[in-house]
Write a protein that holds these residues in place. Structure first.
Motif, PDB file in Angstrom:
ATOM      1  N   SER A 401       0.852  -1.186   0.000  1.00 42.75           N
ATOM      2  CA  SER A 401       0.000   0.000   0.000  1.00 42.75           C
ATOM      3  C   SER A 401       0.887   1.236   0.000  1.00 42.75           C
ATOM      4  CB  SER A 401      -0.889  -0.010   1.249  1.00 42.75           C
ATOM      5  OG  SER A 401      -1.618   1.196   1.354  1.00 42.75           O
ATOM      6  N   ILE A 402       0.441   2.280  -0.716  1.00 41.77           N
ATOM      7  CA  ILE A 402       1.218   3.510  -0.798  1.00 41.77           C
ATOM      8  C   ILE A 402       0.261   4.664  -1.036  1.00 41.77           C
ATOM      9  CG2 ILE A 402       1.676   3.253  -3.277  1.00 41.77           C
ATOM     10  CD1 ILE A 402       4.559   4.355  -2.674  1.00 41.77           C
ATOM     11  N   ARG A 406       2.625   8.877  -3.555  1.00 44.48           N
ATOM     12  CA  ARG A 406       3.739   7.915  -3.541  1.00 44.48           C
ATOM     13  C   ARG A 406       4.864   8.290  -2.584  1.00 44.48           C
ATOM     14  NH1 ARG A 406       1.945   3.215  -6.208  1.00 44.48           N
ATOM     15  NH2 ARG A 406      -0.099   3.996  -6.721  1.00 44.48           N
ATOM     16  N   TYR A 407       4.486   8.886  -1.460  1.00 38.92           N
ATOM     17  CA  TYR A 407       5.469   9.126  -0.405  1.00 38.92           C
ATOM     18  C   TYR A 407       5.519   7.946   0.568  1.00 38.92           C
ATOM     19  CZ  TYR A 407       5.843  14.269  -1.129  1.00 38.92           C
ATOM     20  OH  TYR A 407       6.084  15.521  -1.601  1.00 38.92           O
ATOM     21  N   ASN A 408       4.399   7.753   1.279  1.00 39.84           N
ATOM     22  CA  ASN A 408       4.378   6.799   2.393  1.00 39.84           C
ATOM     23  C   ASN A 408       3.933   5.422   1.920  1.00 39.84           C
ATOM     24  OD1 ASN A 408       2.667   5.271   4.518  1.00 39.84           O
ATOM     25  ND2 ASN A 408       3.977   6.598   5.733  1.00 39.84           N
ATOM     26  N   PHE A 409       4.754   4.423   2.182  1.00 37.24           N
ATOM     27  CA  PHE A 409       4.410   3.058   1.777  1.00 37.24           C
ATOM     28  C   PHE A 409       4.449   2.130   2.985  1.00 37.24           C
ATOM     29  CE2 PHE A 409       9.020   3.501   1.265  1.00 37.24           C
ATOM     30  CZ  PHE A 409       9.478   2.457   2.054  1.00 37.24           C
ATOM     31  N   GLN A 410       3.771   1.010   2.846  1.00 35.02           N
ATOM     32  CA  GLN A 410       3.892  -0.082   3.829  1.00 35.02           C
ATOM     33  C   GLN A 410       3.776  -1.404   3.078  1.00 35.02           C
ATOM     34  OE1 GLN A 410       1.684  -0.113   7.697  1.00 35.02           O
ATOM     35  NE2 GLN A 410       0.933  -2.109   6.991  1.00 35.02           N
ATOM     36  N   SER A 434       7.750  -0.051   6.687  1.00 32.16           N
ATOM     37  CA  SER A 434       7.115   1.134   6.116  1.00 32.16           C
ATOM     38  C   SER A 434       8.133   2.257   6.032  1.00 32.16           C
ATOM     39  CB  SER A 434       5.920   1.556   6.982  1.00 32.16           C
ATOM     40  OG  SER A 434       6.341   1.775   8.321  1.00 32.16           O
ATOM     41  N   GLY A 435       7.786   3.302   5.285  1.00 35.41           N
ATOM     42  CA  GLY A 435       8.720   4.409   5.162  1.00 35.41           C
ATOM     43  C   GLY A 435       8.243   5.477   4.204  1.00 35.41           C
ATOM     44  N   ILE A 436       9.131   6.426   3.967  1.00 36.94           N
ATOM     45  CA  ILE A 436       8.915   7.498   2.998  1.00 36.94           C
ATOM     46  C   ILE A 436       9.868   7.227   1.834  1.00 36.94           C
ATOM     47  CG2 ILE A 436       9.164   9.981   2.592  1.00 36.94           C
ATOM     48  CD1 ILE A 436       6.773   9.331   4.370  1.00 36.94           C
ATOM     49  N   GLU A 439      13.465   8.766   1.548  1.00 35.23           N
ATOM     50  CA  GLU A 439      14.276   8.407   2.725  1.00 35.23           C
ATOM     51  C   GLU A 439      14.713   6.946   2.612  1.00 35.23           C
ATOM     52  OE1 GLU A 439      11.889   9.246   6.150  1.00 35.23           O
ATOM     53  OE2 GLU A 439      11.671  11.363   5.630  1.00 35.23           O
ATOM     54  N   ASN A 485      11.705   1.424   9.394  1.00 32.20           N
ATOM     55  CA  ASN A 485      10.653   1.149  10.359  1.00 32.20           C
ATOM     56  C   ASN A 485      10.057  -0.231  10.064  1.00 32.20           C
ATOM     57  OD1 ASN A 485       9.627   2.415  12.549  1.00 32.20           O
ATOM     58  ND2 ASN A 485       7.978   3.465  11.450  1.00 32.20           N
ATOM     59  N   VAL A 488       5.345  -2.149  12.087  1.00 37.03           N
ATOM     60  CA  VAL A 488       4.283  -1.240  12.526  1.00 37.03           C
ATOM     61  C   VAL A 488       2.893  -1.767  12.174  1.00 37.03           C
ATOM     62  CG1 VAL A 488       4.207   0.219  10.459  1.00 37.03           C
ATOM     63  CG2 VAL A 488       3.705   1.214  12.700  1.00 37.03           C
TER      64      VAL A 488
END
Lengths: 492, 444
Positions: A401-402, A406-410, A434-436, A439, A485, A488
């Motif tokens: 999932s994002i 399209r910044y935050n994904f898991q 998960s992350g950005i 980054e 990360n 989570v």
């Protein structure tokens, strides 16, 4: 095919129609699957149809039909023009197409063994042997195996003189073992989740994947996961296997580089992108070892994004997306390349990158990923694990999932291994991270070499309205990321 | 569109070439036109027409299916031969049932000429009217207006004949302001029910209200979910309300049927005949769809069955099977969730501190038994404090169990037909839940 396409083009009034192209597609599919020792699906599908795209008064119209009679072809040509005229009700600017030379080509994708020449008995026998191997493991409650074959022959013809005929053969194969026990379901898949590995190849892929030889192993892993410890939560060093990294590339690089998204054309559904035009050549997307290309050429490999010409007649190309960590390129079409070139000459090439693809004869081409691949690094996987003092290795996607820019994904994976002192020390269940996007890619400090690199096929990429499903390719070797990360998804 | 008479003619022709013990014909297709706009201009505008015929042959306990979109005699011969070849090469399935005979169906009226005859000009006019509203609000419009008609017929050699036709219209609108977005969507069989201007105004209001979103920390919040957000979440559980899923032990209801799994205020039916529902009154085998009490006062009561899974479970037919052969068996797709009478404004007024969600996005299942889902908010997420919407907030990622969610419902609105992106349209209420787990915030 040629007669149908020529007829439609001849019916268009060139005084009104500035540009038109016609695609005629004939396809054949076979799906065979088994479930718990029985046939699941046995289906064959064939389809023939035609779609025509016209530019009238600077606006698009598209119509399609599977009725290829003379009357129907006349009607579909007329309908496309009427639709384009209606589009002009909300016109801001004329659509302009980047120049592209006409081509006259007949291309067939390499295929050693025509999958449609193999017998259903042989297909079923293979799947049932893999099924039996999985169910021989005590605790397996559901075993599934599948084969998917597709052959599509497409003729593209345009008012600019292109006549491009392409035949692509795709093969997919996969197995899944599921284990339900004590209020928990654990699963393992091979070679990849969601129906396995897909490539632009023939039945030879099936032999190479050796699903029977891997069936017992994944079944044992599915059962073992029940006794494994839960993946911990916190910042950890993460190593991803190549198939999971392939999907990571797809979601956090492949989609945001689609120029139609960047320009707002997908704002209502698939979303936009954080990669606004000012970011091109001005963003450190990843660490210096991160090199990503969009490569539709056959020399890149037999991916689901491999072809000779895209669906608006542009030759397959290799485009640098990320070079030494720097953001260098978008996926473009003739329309978007011209738009960007006109807005800011020098920001992007005026030539299309050749990424326009349509699901079938009844859908309009749109910018799609070709083969978006992370180029291999220098590490051997064993050395990479030995070099990792404290980390987690994750294999095979389970969830993804994002966000819509399209910044935050898991992502969740099927199986994890805790690494301590350079060794895999214990199996972990329910691993997630998960992350950005930027980054994450900037935290990449090691990529395995070409011996570990696989060109994965993602057959189910959805985009567009009406929705279109497309196959994309993603080459990747296992890679390591720092301070990620993890856990989570199951966090309290 | 292919009418019942033409279906009969095709089937009669088909039977001439079939040597199978039993033969089944499915015909489906229609027209679909979609006008798509973005950046306040129409950028895609498409129309398609297509039909496919699909033949299933049975030889003893063997069956298989072949499909074509070509209706000439040679293609009919070829598709029968292909289905026959595929079927003959299968292993016998001892559970394969003989095809059903003639059935009686409750009539449904879901075909509207205003939808089927809508022109490209009408769709463009609808799009333009919505774009003008965005422009007046100094926002940017993106969306779609689509219309279509579809037919679906099933005939078999034991005399079963089923035919359905319906229309569909859908309008979806995203308004983009400098720092925020808003969204509204509606689907219906009757185009006249859609007012693009009203929906555009709603989306623009949401975008304006969520301007300059602020970041607040993730965590568990009281949350008000729009009907679209509710349906996109709960849509992930209905494939488990299936006799075959239970048999495969693949879903979260394994070992839980009959249990009180959700809150007392949760009751869910599957009702193909509900006034706000769409679709055929028969399933993929031609069996009439029955109404099901899936959940009654929190207790999982009934499941959907195909003929084969019903026989295995020893229960009556429910009319939910997919066309054979398939792996999934069946699941309910005419969901109606009983609601209450609270408005979303009342939910907001009753909230000391919480989150208001317009739309969810990219929802995926993290855990199949705990039914943990992850996904993002988008297009208008707000902080509610002291009974009032305070301001827009940056979008959140969530990880939440559906079981926990449906035990935490405090207030519900009147159910309405709603459309999202992750699931089929349903009749669902908005919900206020006492706890929803937002785990991370994104950058916008």
């Amino acid at each position: 095919m040629h007669d149908f396409a020529e007829r439609v083009l001849s019916l268009l009034d060139r005084r009104e129609v500035g540009y038109a192209d016609v695609r005629v597609i004939e396809s054949r599919d076979r799906t065979i699957s088994t479930k718990n020792g029985k046939m699941g699906t046995a289906a064959s599908d064939e389809s023939l149809g035609l779609g025509v795209r016209v530019l009238v008064n600077g606006c698009w119209g598209f119509a399609s039909t599977d009725d290829l009679s003379r009357d129907s072809l006349a009607a579909v040509a007329k309908r496309a023009v009427e639709i384009a005229r209606a589009s002009a009700r909300a016109k801001k600017e004329d659509i302009v197409l980047a120049d592209e030379p006409a081509a006259n080509v007949n291309w067939i994708s390499p295929c050693q063994i025509d999958p449609f020449s193999t017998s259903i008995e042989a297909n079923l026998d293979l799947l049932l042997r893999a099924d039996a191997e999985m169910r021989a493991v005590q605790g397996i409650t559901l075993a599934e195996a599948s084969l998917n074959f597709r052959r599509a022959r497409q003729l593209f013809m345009s008012t600019e003189g292109s006549v491009i005929e392409q035949t692509r053969v795709i093969t997919g194969v996969g197995i899944e073992a599921h284990c339900y026990a004590d209020g928990d379901i654990q699963s393992r898949s091979y070679p990849n989740s969601f129906r396995g590995q897909y490539q632009l190849r023939g039945y030879e892929l099936v032999g190479e994947m050796d699903i029977v030889g891997n069936a017992r192993r994944i079944a044992e892993e599915a059962v073992a996961l029940h006794k494994a410890d839960q993946c911990p939560q916190g910042k950890r060093t993460l190593i991803l296997d190549s198939s999971q990294l392939g999907l990571q590339i797809h979601e956090s690089i492949g989609h945001p580089i689609e120029l139609d998204r960047v320009l707002g054309m997908e704002a209502n559904y698939a979303g936009t992108s954080f990669l606004t035009l000012d970011k091109l050549n001005n963003l450190k997307y990843g660490s210096e070892i991160v090199n990503v290309v969009a490569d539709a050429r056959l020399e890149h490999g037999p991916g689901l994004g491999t072809f000779a010409y895209d669906d608006e007649g542009v030759a397959a190309q290799c485009t640098d997306i990320i070079k030494d960590g720097q953001f260098r390129g978008y996926l473009t079409s003739r329309e978007t390349a011209a738009m960007v070139g006109a807005k800011n000459s020098g920001v992007a090439s005026l030539r299309s990158g050749g990424t326009m693809r349509a699901e079938g004869w009844n859908r309009i081409p749109m910018i799609r990923m070709t083969n978006i691949s992370l180029l291999p690094g220098t590490w051997k996987l064993d050395d990479l694990i030995a070099d990792t003092d404290d980390g987690i290795y994750m294999e095979t996607n389970r969830s993804w999932s994002i966000d819509d820019r399209r910044y935050n994904f898991q992502f969740g994976c099927e199986l994890g291994w805790e690494i301590k002192g350079g060794k895999k020390v214990r199996m972990l269940k329910n691993p997630s991270y998960s992350g950005i996007t930027t980054e994450f890619w900037n935290s990449c400090d090691a990529i395995c070499n070409k011996d570990h690199w696989t060109l994965w096929g993602t057959p189910n990429c959805g985009k567009g309205q009406p929705s279109q499903t497309m196959g994309t390719g993603h080459g990747a070797a296992p890679a390591r990321f720092r301070n990620v990360n993890v856990g989570v998804a199951y966090g309290g | 569109m292919i009418d019942p008479q033409r279906c009969q003619e095709i089937f009669a022709e088909l039977l001439k070439y079939s040597q199978a013990d039993e033969t089944e014909l499915l015909i489906g297709g229609g027209t679909h036109s979609l006008t798509r706009f973005a950046n306040n201009t129409i950028h895609q505008n498409v129309a398609e027409e297509g039909y496919a015929l699909s033949v299933r042959c049975v030889f003893g306990q063997r069956t298989a299916r072949a499909t074509t979109n070509r209706f000439d005699v040679e293609s009919l011969k070829r598709v029968v031969a292909e289905a026959s070849t595929l079927a003959r090469q299968q292993q016998p399935d001892p559970e394969l049932l003989s095809m059903p005979g003639p059935q009686q169906y409750e009539p449904v009226h879901r075909y509207f000429v205003a939808t089927s005859q809508a022109s490209a000009d009408e769709r463009a006019q609808g799009a333009v009217s919505a774009i003008r509203i965005a422009e007046r609000n100094r926002q940017v419009a993106a969306g779609t207006l689509s219309t279509g008609e579809a037919m679906h017929a099933l005939l078999n050699s034991r005399g079963l004949t089923a035919y359905y036709r319906g229309t569909n219209a859908e309008f979806s609108f995203t308004a983009t302001a400098p720092s925020s977005t808003g969204w509204a969507k509606q689907s219906t069989p009757d185009l006249r029910d859609i007012n693009p201007g009203e929906l555009a105004e709603e989306a623009c209001r949401i975008a304006a209200r969520s301007a300059e979103p602020r970041e607040i920390p993730p965590g568990r919040y009281v949350t008000i979910l729009s009907p679209a957000a509710v349906l996109d979440l709960v849509g992930f559980m209905f494939c488990d309300f299936s006799g075959q899923a239970l048999r495969d032990q693949r879903g979260f209801l394994t070992g839980r049927v009959g249990e009180k799994l959700f809150g007392e205020n949760i009751s869910i039916t599957d009702d193909a005949y509900h006034a706000l529902q769409t679709g055929a009154p028969f399933d993929g085998e031609g069996i009439p769809r029955q109404r099901l009490n899936l959940v009654e006062k929190g207790v999982v009561k009934e499941l959907a069955y195909s003929r084969q899974s019903a026989k295995h479970a020893g229960v009556a037919l429910t009319g939910h099977g997919f066309s054979l052969p398939n792996e999934m068996g069946e699941f309910p797709m005419n969901i109606v969730i009983a609601g209450s009478t609270h408005s979303i404004d009342e939910m907001i007024a009753s909230t000391e501190r919480g989150i208001l969600v317009t739309r969810l996005w990219y929802i995926r299942e993290v855990d199949p038994y705990k039914k943990i889902l992850t996904g993002m908010t988008r297009d208008g997420t707000f902080l509610v404090e002291n009974g009032k919407v305070q301001h827009g907030i940056r979008n959140f990622r969530f990880n939440e169990s559906l079981v926990d969610l449906l035990n935490a419902v405090e207030m519900m609105s009147k159910p309405e037909r709603s459309s999202g992106e992750e699931s089929f349209p349903m009749v669902v209420p908005a919900m206020k839940v006492s706890s929803f787990h937002f785990t991370e915030a994104t950058k916008f």
